[in-house]
Design an enzyme around this catalytic site. Structure first.
Site, PDB file in Angstrom:
ATOM      1  N   ASP A 196      -2.600 -17.931   0.526  1.00 38.19           N
ATOM      2  CA  ASP A 196      -3.614 -18.522  -0.366  1.00 38.19           C
ATOM      3  C   ASP A 196      -4.246 -19.748   0.296  1.00 38.19           C
ATOM      4  O   ASP A 196      -5.465 -19.921   0.303  1.00 38.19           O
ATOM      5  CB  ASP A 196      -3.033 -18.851  -1.756  1.00 38.19           C
ATOM      6  N   ASP A 211      -6.390  -7.205   3.957  1.00 36.13           N
ATOM      7  CA  ASP A 211      -7.562  -6.581   3.332  1.00 36.13           C
ATOM      8  C   ASP A 211      -8.455  -7.657   2.718  1.00 36.13           C
ATOM      9  O   ASP A 211      -9.668  -7.688   2.949  1.00 36.13           O
ATOM     10  CB  ASP A 211      -7.081  -5.590   2.267  1.00 36.13           C
ATOM     11  N   LYS A 244       3.345 -15.105   1.939  1.00 39.47           N
ATOM     12  CA  LYS A 244       3.691 -16.035   0.868  1.00 39.47           C
ATOM     13  C   LYS A 244       5.218 -16.146   0.801  1.00 39.47           C
ATOM     14  O   LYS A 244       5.869 -15.640  -0.116  1.00 39.47           O
ATOM     15  CB  LYS A 244       3.060 -15.602  -0.456  1.00 39.47           C
ATOM     16  N   ASP A 262     -12.287  -9.301   4.264  1.00 44.38           N
ATOM     17  CA  ASP A 262     -13.561  -9.295   3.525  1.00 44.38           C
ATOM     18  C   ASP A 262     -14.092 -10.718   3.407  1.00 44.38           C
ATOM     19  O   ASP A 262     -15.302 -10.965   3.527  1.00 44.38           O
ATOM     20  CB  ASP A 262     -13.380  -8.710   2.108  1.00 44.38           C
ATOM     21  N   TYR A 289       0.820  -1.209   0.000  1.00 40.85           N
ATOM     22  CA  TYR A 289       0.000   0.000   0.000  1.00 40.85           C
ATOM     23  C   TYR A 289       0.859   1.268   0.000  1.00 40.85           C
ATOM     24  O   TYR A 289       0.409   2.315  -0.444  1.00 40.85           O
ATOM     25  CB  TYR A 289      -0.896   0.043   1.244  1.00 40.85           C
TER      26      TYR A 289
END
Ligand code: NAD
Ligand code: IPM
Ligand code: MN
Length: 368
Positions: free
Chosen positions: A225, A249, A192, A253, A142
């Site tokens: 993942d 983020d 990751k 959600d 970000y």
């Protein structure tokens, strides 16, 4: 003693609608509990851009630095989508997070019993779910440099940079370990490390903090993942999850849908303690400005109201009052009251944003 101070930045779209319901709860604390907050209000996002040509005026930024806590609704909307990146509504929120140095974003996902049937997952997968995602909020892709859209030969290239320093990882890891100690004593770190150097460093630093400072907390690591898959397969295996800005983020959600609706998920963004011992703090729902339903009285105010409950808990040391607000929410849901987002395919009669706020206030009354 001075009253605790709050800065309300309702923002755009459904932001002002859901914040109006939080104001009812703040009013209730004033009249019924003798707890008075000094509330000021200002603009953020598209509405600030409309007035000042910037999504966050310097004066608003300065106010945010001074108050005990900021409550934010939501920012953004289609009207502003074509604006230059530097003045987009979202940049107002990102500036608040960065300049207040709110590095630990707590996003709890709790499935209220009354909504266990409503999740898109099977009831036994989500019933009783209570997990906490700790999202790093002031660094990573970000904010990393270089960033931008550049010319490279005959074409353009869009660049963002994932960047984490050891100290940035250390401090958010400590926040997550501390929370785990107060909860189920279990922390899962997600990155990751199989493809990203920042992930390798992330894993190594979290492991070191665990070994040296929190050996009593059960620590595990997962690729993000696979973490997304596990969160939908059997979310109750998790207690606290710590992850970076972008993965956090996405995963939060995803976790929202375990609870039934994005309109249910609150968050607390916390920084270092201020002179008065309270952490720098901003509280906001996880959802956005929901332009598709804005102005129609359809928004679910619960995420915003639960964000205020988090303010009671984390900024004002009023854990029992936070419990009271959460219990009031549980009661109205148990009574069958639903905003439109909580209606199943079979339909029913949804109540409005304002009716939901009133019902929660009535449940607070009944709790006395
Ligand atoms: P969104 O969260 O605004 O909406 C996604 C979907 O969820 C929509 O269908 C919406 O109607 C529904 N929804 C969201 N909150 C709800 C609520 N409280 N009650 C009932 N339904 C609700 O995400 P989006 O549509 O991807 O983004 C819209 C705008 O909001 C964009 O400009 C985006 O950048 C911004 N945004 C802001 C924040 C924030 O302010 N923190 C967060 C996410 C998105
Ligand atoms: C969130 C939002 C924000 C983010 C946007 C609006 C900047 O999606 O708070 O989850 O990406 O962090
Ligand atoms: Mn988001």
């Amino acid at each position: 003693m001075t009253n605790p101070s709050l800065l309300i930045l309702a923002g755009d779209g459904i932001g002002p609608e859901v914040m109006a319901e939080v104001r009812k709860i703040i009013g209730w604390y004033d009249t019924k509990r003798g707890v008075t907050f000094d509330v000021s209000e200002d603009l953020v996002g598209g509405c600030a851009y409309d007035k000042h040509g910037t999504p966050l005026h310097d004066d608003t930024m300065a106010k945010a630095q001074e108050v005990d806590a900021v409550l934010l609704g939501a920012v953004g909307g289609p009207k502003y989508d074509a604006l230059d990146f530097s003045v987009k509504p979202e940049r107002g929120l990102l500036r608040l997070r960065k300049e207040m140095d709110l590095y630990a974003n707590l996003r709890p996902a709790q499935c209220f019993d009354a909504l266990a049937d409503f999740s898109s997952l099977k009831k036994d997968v989500v019933a009783g779910l209570d997990i906490m995602i700790v999202r790093e909020l002031t660094s990573g892709v970000y904010f990393g440099e270089p960033r931008g859209i550049f010319k490279e030969g005959n074409e353009r290239v869009g660049i963002n940079t994932q960047r984490y320093t050891e100290s940035e990882i250390e401090r958010v890891a400590r926040s997550a370990f501390e929370l785990a100690r107060k909860r189920g004593n279990k922390l899962c770190s997600m990155e990751k490390a199989n493809v990203m150097e920042s992930g390798v460093l992330w894993r190594e630093v979290v492991q070191r903090i665990g070994d040296t400072e929190y050996p009593d907390v059960e620590l595990s690591h997962m690729y993000a993942d696979a973490g997304a898959m596990q969160l939908t397969r059997w979310p109750k295996q998790f207690d606290v999850i710590v992850t970076d800005n972008l993965f956090g983020d996405l995963l939060s959600d995803l976790a929202a849908m375990l609870t039934g609706s994005l309109g249910m998920l609150p968050s607390a963004s916390l920084g270092a303690p201020m002179a008065n011992g309270r952490p720098k703090a901003l509280y906001e729902p996880v959802h956005g400005s929901a332009p598709d339903i804005a102005g129609q009285g359809k928004a679910n105010p619960i995420a915003c109201i639960l964000s205020f409950a988090m303010a009671l808990r984390y900024s004002f040391d009023m854990g029992a009052e936070a419990d009271r607000v959460e219990a009031a929410v549980a009661k109205v849901l148990a009574d069958g009251l639903r905003t439109a987002d909580l209606m199943g395919p079979e339909g029913g009669a949804p109540i409005t944003t304002s009716q939901m706020g009133d019902a929660i206030v009535a449940a607070l009354d009944a709790s006395l």
